[in-house]
Write a protein that holds these residues in place. Structure first.
Motif, PDB file in Angstrom:
ATOM      1  N   LEU A 134       0.881  -1.162   0.000  1.00  0.00           N
ATOM      2  CA  LEU A 134       0.000   0.000   0.000  1.00  0.00           C
ATOM      3  C   LEU A 134       0.916   1.209   0.000  1.00  0.00           C
ATOM      4  O   LEU A 134       1.785   1.321   0.862  1.00  0.00           O
ATOM      5  CB  LEU A 134      -0.868  -0.027   1.263  1.00  0.00           C
ATOM      6  N   ARG A 135       0.732   2.088  -0.961  1.00  0.00           N
ATOM      7  CA  ARG A 135       1.595   3.258  -1.002  1.00  0.00           C
ATOM      8  C   ARG A 135       1.228   4.184   0.139  1.00  0.00           C
ATOM      9  O   ARG A 135       0.070   4.232   0.549  1.00  0.00           O
ATOM     10  CB  ARG A 135       1.428   3.997  -2.331  1.00  0.00           C
ATOM     11  N   GLU A 189      -1.798   6.304  -0.268  1.00  0.00           N
ATOM     12  CA  GLU A 189      -3.082   5.647  -0.527  1.00  0.00           C
ATOM     13  C   GLU A 189      -3.835   5.406   0.760  1.00  0.00           C
ATOM     14  O   GLU A 189      -3.256   5.155   1.793  1.00  0.00           O
ATOM     15  CB  GLU A 189      -2.853   4.297  -1.209  1.00  0.00           C
ATOM     16  N   GLU A 190      -5.156   5.461   0.656  1.00  0.00           N
ATOM     17  CA  GLU A 190      -5.949   5.139   1.838  1.00  0.00           C
ATOM     18  C   GLU A 190      -6.854   3.968   1.574  1.00  0.00           C
ATOM     19  O   GLU A 190      -7.472   3.858   0.518  1.00  0.00           O
ATOM     20  CB  GLU A 190      -6.774   6.352   2.265  1.00  0.00           C
ATOM     21  N   GLU A 191      -6.894   3.106   2.571  1.00  0.00           N
ATOM     22  CA  GLU A 191      -7.688   1.902   2.452  1.00  0.00           C
ATOM     23  C   GLU A 191      -8.575   1.819   3.672  1.00  0.00           C
ATOM     24  O   GLU A 191      -8.101   1.944   4.794  1.00  0.00           O
ATOM     25  CB  GLU A 191      -6.735   0.710   2.398  1.00  0.00           C
ATOM     26  N   PHE A 192      -9.846   1.644   3.461  1.00  0.00           N
ATOM     27  CA  PHE A 192     -10.811   1.656   4.555  1.00  0.00           C
ATOM     28  C   PHE A 192     -11.350   0.238   4.731  1.00  0.00           C
ATOM     29  O   PHE A 192     -11.952  -0.312   3.831  1.00  0.00           O
ATOM     30  CB  PHE A 192     -11.926   2.634   4.164  1.00  0.00           C
ATOM     31  N   LEU A 193     -11.139  -0.327   5.905  1.00  0.00           N
ATOM     32  CA  LEU A 193     -11.613  -1.688   6.151  1.00  0.00           C
ATOM     33  C   LEU A 193     -12.920  -1.671   6.931  1.00  0.00           C
ATOM     34  O   LEU A 193     -13.004  -1.090   8.009  1.00  0.00           O
ATOM     35  CB  LEU A 193     -10.571  -2.461   6.955  1.00  0.00           C
ATOM     36  N   PHE A 207      -4.192  -5.889   7.377  1.00  0.00           N
ATOM     37  CA  PHE A 207      -5.562  -6.396   7.406  1.00  0.00           C
ATOM     38  C   PHE A 207      -6.106  -6.655   8.794  1.00  0.00           C
ATOM     39  O   PHE A 207      -7.233  -7.084   8.950  1.00  0.00           O
ATOM     40  CB  PHE A 207      -5.696  -7.618   6.493  1.00  0.00           C
ATOM     41  N   ARG A 242      -3.337  -3.542  -8.036  1.00  0.00           N
ATOM     42  CA  ARG A 242      -2.733  -4.084  -6.805  1.00  0.00           C
ATOM     43  C   ARG A 242      -3.788  -4.477  -5.783  1.00  0.00           C
ATOM     44  O   ARG A 242      -3.715  -4.123  -4.602  1.00  0.00           O
ATOM     45  CB  ARG A 242      -1.732  -3.097  -6.211  1.00  0.00           C
ATOM     46  N   ARG A 266     -10.016   3.279  -1.452  1.00  0.00           N
ATOM     47  CA  ARG A 266     -10.437   1.872  -1.514  1.00  0.00           C
ATOM     48  C   ARG A 266     -11.237   1.540  -0.277  1.00  0.00           C
ATOM     49  O   ARG A 266     -10.906   1.971   0.835  1.00  0.00           O
ATOM     50  CB  ARG A 266      -9.211   0.960  -1.460  1.00  0.00           C
ATOM     51  N   ILE A 287     -12.803  -1.932   1.683  1.00  0.00           N
ATOM     52  CA  ILE A 287     -12.800  -3.402   1.693  1.00  0.00           C
ATOM     53  C   ILE A 287     -13.755  -3.881   2.778  1.00  0.00           C
ATOM     54  O   ILE A 287     -13.789  -3.321   3.872  1.00  0.00           O
ATOM     55  CB  ILE A 287     -11.381  -3.910   2.007  1.00  0.00           C
TER      56      ILE A 287
END
Lengths: 492, 94
Positions: free
Chosen positions: A105-106, A109-113, A151, B56, B73, B75
């Protein structure tokens, strides 16, 4: 000193040679083929290098394709960092031998779980796709800790990990997975997955020892075969990781009866015809007794015999060595110009013992000398603890004997007259021949004596002989026949 | 609120009933919140592994908002509309 089992028995699982120097010996032939090995270590212990090297060696030595799954470092960084080891990953990618699966993940970047309603099947699909396209036989995953962190649900991640491992087994690849160690002295990984997942567990450590970091590699578990236990010295050089162990070469080398000139005819006679080609000789004496001269004559003898010689000096500079040799009529520079001599000078303190060893191994491989001189071996003793010094001497001796290179070590004794010192006792059993140079009291004067204390496999002169140092070097004379207590008798 | 058409991509592996529910919920969410100005693509990565590689993607289902920027993103349980809106940066913190 690490414990090791006797030579590993025939493995029940087929092995894949890793190509990482020393590792295949420690594992009894390589990693179990088609299985998963876990490489655990603290940060800075060399896990990413290990993972990369596993693939690089596969490509360079066995033409095995490799897939690198990068969770932590980006492919760009890995390509850049690994060029310092001479691995041209970018070229291998062009040649379809190396494939990255960019799984990071850069930072921007944002990732929402949202809850645990997801799985990592996409990752599995990507891995399978990459392996099938490159027909890879090796896979490296770096690192599992990053997956757990990203994760956040250990239960889910562990399950997915299990599925990934199953898939890798089905694909028939041999894989290394890196993971973090909780602490350097422990052997439990941060997320406690290794038991369930790996057939092999390797622990890399990088600890402070004395005044220097000491890297070790330990094979904690190896399913389907025996392995050498304990922590083994490991180094990271400009060619990557190397774990050449003491047992790698010891005691299985062939023996030869071939004699070589010592560089001094009288000394040759005293030894029953010269030294043996595959022997290691220790020249022991206090400072000023003529050890370096004897070593120089050994080099000159090699040169005159058409041989190539390697001189490792831990005591003097190149200029000093050349000048001193000239004073004894030995022209080292001419030998160098001839391509018959390579001189390497270094302070023992400058790098770690493993790095010194690795340098020597490099010279042995590339220059391929017939003889090696280490002046002095005891210089190493002052920079480390006794057991590491012994290990160093053992490893070095193994290395040179395997190549049937004739070795000569000079060894400085603490006392001017005693027969042996504490450290000498520890290395004297390794050598095939021991020559003592001692000051002796004789008829109201201090004289020099030389004696062959030990000469394995040969008759040797048992007398203690007088000698002088002249412009022509070592001049050995008559035995001290009428006196006794010559060796032990000097009191200063 | 509205900054031009939304481009959303949903990466899945196989369309299970649960995933179908999520897709329906997403469509409803888009209708209600994005004024119909959206495009939702559903990509099955088993059939398009290269697209998963390009983006990715590791986990499924992953919903990616490509436009308008910034890229986001999400998930997980995509039928939780509030959280999806939050994750896509369509609404600010609740």
């Amino acid at each position: 000193m690490p414990l090791f089992t006797s030579s590993p028995s025939k493995p029940t699982l087929e092995r894949l040679p890793s190509g990482i120097p020393g590792l295949d010996h420690l594992t009894g032939g390589g990693l179990p083929k088609g299985r998963v090995a876990m490489i655990c270590g603290t940060s800075g212990s060399g896990k990413t290098v290990f993972a990369s090297q596993f693939l690089a060696s596969g490509i360079e030595q066995y033409d095995h394709g490799g897939v690198f799954i990068a969770f932590e470092e980006t492919p760009i960084d890995i390509r850049k960092n690994m060029t310092s080891f001479g691995w041209d990953i970018e070229q291998w990618e062009k040649d379809e031998k190396w494939r990255f699966v960019d799984a990071g993940l850069r930072p921007q970047e944002e990732e929402f779980l949202i809850d645990g309603e997801f799985n990592l099947e996409a990752l599995r699909t990507r891995i399978a796709h990459a392996v099938e396209q490159t027909k890879a036989e090796r896979v490296a995953v770096d690192s599992l800790a990053a997956v757990f962190t990203r994760f956040r649900e250990p239960g889910m991640v562990r399950r997915e990990l299990f599925l990934i491992v199953e898939m890798l087994r089905d694909l028939g690849v041999t894989a290394v997975l890196t993971t973090e160690l909780i602490q350097a002295s422990g052997d439990t990984t941060r997320f406690e997955v290794e038991e369930y997942v790996a057939d092999t567990v390797v622990i890399l450590r990088n600890r402070m020892d004395h005044i220097r970091r000491r890297r070790t590699l330990e094979i904690m578990k190896l399913r389907g075969g025996s392995h050498q236990s304990g922590q083994h010295a490991m180094s990271i050089t400009e060619r990557g990781i190397s774990a050449v162990s003491i047992g790698s070469y010891a005691l299985d080398q062939p023996s030869t009866k071939q004699r070589i000139p010592s560089g001094n005819e009288t000394l040759d006679e005293m030894c029953g015809g010269g030294f043996y080609q595959d022997s290691v000789t220790i020249i022991s004496g206090a400072t000023g007794t003529g050890k370096t001269l004897t070593a120089m004559q050994f080099l000159a003898g090699g040169g005159a015999n058409g041989e190539k010689c390697l001189l490792i000096s831990y005591e003097e500079s190149r200029a000093q060595l050349i000048r001193n040799a000239n004073a004894w009529g030995i022209d080292l520079e001419a030998m160098e110009k001839n391509g018959q001599l390579l001189i390497e000078c270094a302070f023992p303190e400058s790098i770690s013992l493993e790095q010194h060893l690795d340098k020597i191994r490099l010279y042995l491989e590339e220059f391929q000398p017939d003889r090696i001189v280490v002046d002095s071996i005891t210089a190493m003793e002052r920079v480390t603890e006794l057991e590491y010094y012994q290990e160093f001497v053992l490893s070095l001796t193994s290395l040179i004997k395997q190549r049937q290179v004739a070795g000569l070590y000079t060894s400085t004794t603490d006392h001017l007259s005693n027969v042996s010192s504490v450290t000498e006792k520890n290395i004297s059993t390794l050598s095939d021949a021991i020559i003592l140079l001692r000051y002796v009291e004789s008829e109201g004067q201090i004289a020099r004596s030389i004696t062959v204390l030990k000469m394995r496999g040969s008759f040797h002169d048992k007398t203690i002989r007088r000698f002088e140092i002249t412009k022509e070097g070592l001049q050995i004379g008559e035995a001290f026949l009428r006196q006794s207590g010559v060796l032990g008798g000097l009191r200063l | 609120m509205n900054q031009g058409p939304y481009v959303l991509k949903l990466y899945v592996t196989n369309i299970t009933p649960r995933i179908q529910t999520a897709i329906d919920s997403l469509k409803q969410l888009c209708q209600e919140n994005l004024d119909g100005q959206y495009e939702l693509q559903v990509i099955d990565i088993r059939e398009n592994p290269q697209l998963a590689e390009d983006e990715r993607i590791l986990a499924t289902p992953t919903l990616v908002k490509e436009l308008p920027p910034p890229l986001r993103r999400v998930i997980g349980d995509l039928s939780d509309q509030e959280k999806v809106l939050l994750g896509l940066d369509i609404i600010s913190g609740v």
